[in-house]
Design a protein around this motif. Sequence first.
Motif, PDB file in Angstrom:
ATOM      1  N   GLY A  44       0.774  -1.234   0.000  1.00  0.00           N
ATOM      2  CA  GLY A  44       0.000   0.000   0.000  1.00  0.00           C
ATOM      3  C   GLY A  44       0.801   1.277   0.000  1.00  0.00           C
ATOM      4  N   ARG A  45       2.122   1.209  -0.106  1.00  0.00           N
ATOM      5  CA  ARG A  45       2.906   2.436  -0.136  1.00  0.00           C
ATOM      6  C   ARG A  45       2.835   3.066  -1.521  1.00  0.00           C
ATOM      7  NH1 ARG A  45       4.159   3.850   4.353  1.00  0.00           N
ATOM      8  NH2 ARG A  45       4.722   2.372   5.945  1.00  0.00           N
ATOM      9  N   GLY A  46       2.781   4.392  -1.549  1.00  0.00           N
ATOM     10  CA  GLY A  46       2.662   5.098  -2.818  1.00  0.00           C
ATOM     11  C   GLY A  46       3.924   5.026  -3.646  1.00  0.00           C
ATOM     12  N   ASP A  47       3.802   5.284  -4.935  1.00  0.00           N
ATOM     13  CA  ASP A  47       4.960   5.276  -5.820  1.00  0.00           C
ATOM     14  C   ASP A  47       5.969   6.318  -5.357  1.00  0.00           C
ATOM     15  OD1 ASP A  47       2.972   4.718  -8.808  1.00  0.00           O
ATOM     16  OD2 ASP A  47       3.807   3.316  -7.334  1.00  0.00           O
ATOM     17  N   GLY A  48       7.216   5.935  -5.401  1.00  0.00           N
ATOM     18  CA  GLY A  48       8.275   6.869  -5.027  1.00  0.00           C
ATOM     19  C   GLY A  48       8.564   6.905  -3.544  1.00  0.00           C
ATOM     20  N   ASP A  49       7.742   6.201  -2.735  1.00  0.00           N
ATOM     21  CA  ASP A  49       7.966   6.196  -1.295  1.00  0.00           C
ATOM     22  C   ASP A  49       8.942   5.082  -0.957  1.00  0.00           C
ATOM     23  OD1 ASP A  49       7.904   6.395   1.404  1.00  0.00           O
ATOM     24  OD2 ASP A  49       5.815   5.833   1.667  1.00  0.00           O
ATOM     25  N   VAL A  50      10.223   5.367  -1.098  1.00  0.00           N
ATOM     26  CA  VAL A  50      11.246   4.362  -0.834  1.00  0.00           C
ATOM     27  C   VAL A  50      11.355   4.087   0.662  1.00  0.00           C
ATOM     28  CG1 VAL A  50      13.695   3.809  -1.040  1.00  0.00           C
ATOM     29  CG2 VAL A  50      12.527   5.004  -2.904  1.00  0.00           C
ATOM     30  N   ALA A  51      11.214   5.141   1.476  1.00  0.00           N
ATOM     31  CA  ALA A  51      11.304   4.974   2.922  1.00  0.00           C
ATOM     32  C   ALA A  51      10.230   4.004   3.400  1.00  0.00           C
ATOM     33  CB  ALA A  51      11.127   6.326   3.621  1.00  0.00           C
ATOM     34  N   GLY A  52      10.602   3.158   4.334  1.00  0.00           N
ATOM     35  CA  GLY A  52       9.636   2.216   4.871  1.00  0.00           C
ATOM     36  C   GLY A  52       9.423   0.998   4.009  1.00  0.00           C
ATOM     37  N   GLY A  53      10.313   0.717   3.054  1.00  0.00           N
ATOM     38  CA  GLY A  53      10.268  -0.541   2.342  1.00  0.00           C
ATOM     39  C   GLY A  53       9.872  -0.497   0.891  1.00  0.00           C
ATOM     40  N   LYS A  54       9.252   0.565   0.417  1.00  0.00           N
ATOM     41  CA  LYS A  54       8.792   0.624  -0.967  1.00  0.00           C
ATOM     42  C   LYS A  54       9.969   0.526  -1.935  1.00  0.00           C
ATOM     43  CE  LYS A  54       6.154   1.378  -4.541  1.00  0.00           C
ATOM     44  NZ  LYS A  54       5.237   0.349  -5.045  1.00  0.00           N
ATOM     45  N   GLY A  55       9.865  -0.403  -2.878  1.00  0.00           N
ATOM     46  CA  GLY A  55      10.871  -0.512  -3.916  1.00  0.00           C
ATOM     47  C   GLY A  55      12.144  -1.213  -3.508  1.00  0.00           C
ATOM     48  N   ARG A  56      12.210  -1.742  -2.284  1.00  0.00           N
ATOM     49  CA  ARG A  56      13.415  -2.424  -1.832  1.00  0.00           C
ATOM     50  C   ARG A  56      13.366  -3.906  -2.196  1.00  0.00           C
ATOM     51  NH1 ARG A  56      13.293  -0.267   4.290  1.00  0.00           N
ATOM     52  NH2 ARG A  56      13.983   1.863   3.942  1.00  0.00           N
ATOM     53  N   SER A  57      14.501  -4.418  -2.588  1.00  0.00           N
ATOM     54  CA  SER A  57      14.625  -5.868  -2.738  1.00  0.00           C
ATOM     55  C   SER A  57      14.714  -6.478  -1.348  1.00  0.00           C
ATOM     56  CB  SER A  57      15.891  -6.203  -3.532  1.00  0.00           C
ATOM     57  OG  SER A  57      17.041  -5.843  -2.787  1.00  0.00           O
ATOM     58  N   PRO A  58      14.420  -7.777  -1.208  1.00  0.00           N
ATOM     59  CA  PRO A  58      14.575  -8.430   0.099  1.00  0.00           C
ATOM     60  C   PRO A  58      15.979  -8.267   0.665  1.00  0.00           C
ATOM     61  CG  PRO A  58      13.346  -9.842  -1.398  1.00  0.00           C
ATOM     62  CD  PRO A  58      13.844  -8.684  -2.216  1.00  0.00           C
ATOM     63  N   GLU A  59      16.981  -8.305  -0.231  1.00  0.00           N
ATOM     64  CA  GLU A  59      18.361  -8.158   0.220  1.00  0.00           C
ATOM     65  C   GLU A  59      18.607  -6.762   0.794  1.00  0.00           C
ATOM     66  OE1 GLU A  59      17.886 -11.390  -2.548  1.00  0.00           O
ATOM     67  OE2 GLU A  59      17.456  -9.230  -2.788  1.00  0.00           O
ATOM     68  N   LYS A  60      18.083  -5.737   0.096  1.00  0.00           N
ATOM     69  CA  LYS A  60      18.245  -4.367   0.562  1.00  0.00           C
ATOM     70  C   LYS A  60      17.477  -4.156   1.864  1.00  0.00           C
ATOM     71  CE  LYS A  60      19.060   0.087   0.630  1.00  0.00           C
ATOM     72  NZ  LYS A  60      20.374   0.619   1.060  1.00  0.00           N
ATOM     73  N   GLY A  61      16.270  -4.711   1.941  1.00  0.00           N
ATOM     74  CA  GLY A  61      15.472  -4.567   3.152  1.00  0.00           C
ATOM     75  C   GLY A  61      16.160  -5.170   4.359  1.00  0.00           C
ATOM     76  N   LYS A  62      16.740  -6.346   4.180  1.00  0.00           N
ATOM     77  CA  LYS A  62      17.454  -6.990   5.278  1.00  0.00           C
ATOM     78  C   LYS A  62      18.675  -6.181   5.672  1.00  0.00           C
ATOM     79  CE  LYS A  62      19.775 -11.245   6.715  1.00  0.00           C
ATOM     80  NZ  LYS A  62      20.156 -12.632   6.379  1.00  0.00           N
TER      81      LYS A  62
END
Length: 253
Positions: free
Chosen positions: A191-209
């Motif tokens: 549910g995160r809007g486009d361009g909202d990278v903060a908080g997980g949007k657009g992150r790969s699992p590797e980047k999120g970890k």
Amino acid sequence: MAATVDGPKMNEQVDLTTIPVSPNGDVADANASNDIKTIFHDKEHFNVKHPLQNKWTLWYTKPPSGKGDNWNDLLKEIITFDSVEEFWGVQNNVTPVSKLAQKADYHLFKSGVRPEWEDVQNKHGGKWSYQFKSKDSINIDELWLHVMLAAIGETLEDEEDGEIMGVVVNVRKAFFRIGVWTRTTGKSVPGRGDGDVAGGKGRSPEKGKKVLMDIGQRFKNLLNLAPGELIEFSGHTDSAHSGSSRAKAKFTV
């Protein structure tokens, strides 16, 4: 109540809510103007505050009475602040963690976020935590202060991460526990809007970890733990399903 007066009162002669915030957060030069005084120039008669990047709320959980208390009845909102001076005014006027009763907690969270798993901004997240098994061997008041300062100073994460929701300290009979709550568990948040990278949007699992592991390492360094001591990360959903705040760890550092 947790908000009893204890110790020196930095705001004894000044009502902090009446002090204007310095434009652009700049530190004023007292030599440049006789009308501008920061807390660094006059701790009792300063007239300019230094704004924080975010607004924060301090919460207190009072110990249950054992009579089927509702969580919402135990959780109390103490105060919301958004400046350095207000933080110290709060810090110097609440009961130290070391003096709290057993089963009491402090929660310092971004304004608008309740310190609950079910909160819409927490429900996809988790927390890093460490349990100090010996209460006599640590200065919990100093550690908690450092954790709060790191939270409001935005040093637990990089600016674009947008993960930190709040920090918490638990007082129990045999131990103290300190935790850092995050918005995600290393996955993208629905549910995160486009361009909202903060908080997980657009992150790969590797980047999120990696983001979460970096936060965990900073938290561990802040607690000044030995390399062999591990802090654990668990998801709120897992904690809810297990019925305990001590769910199985997803990650360790």
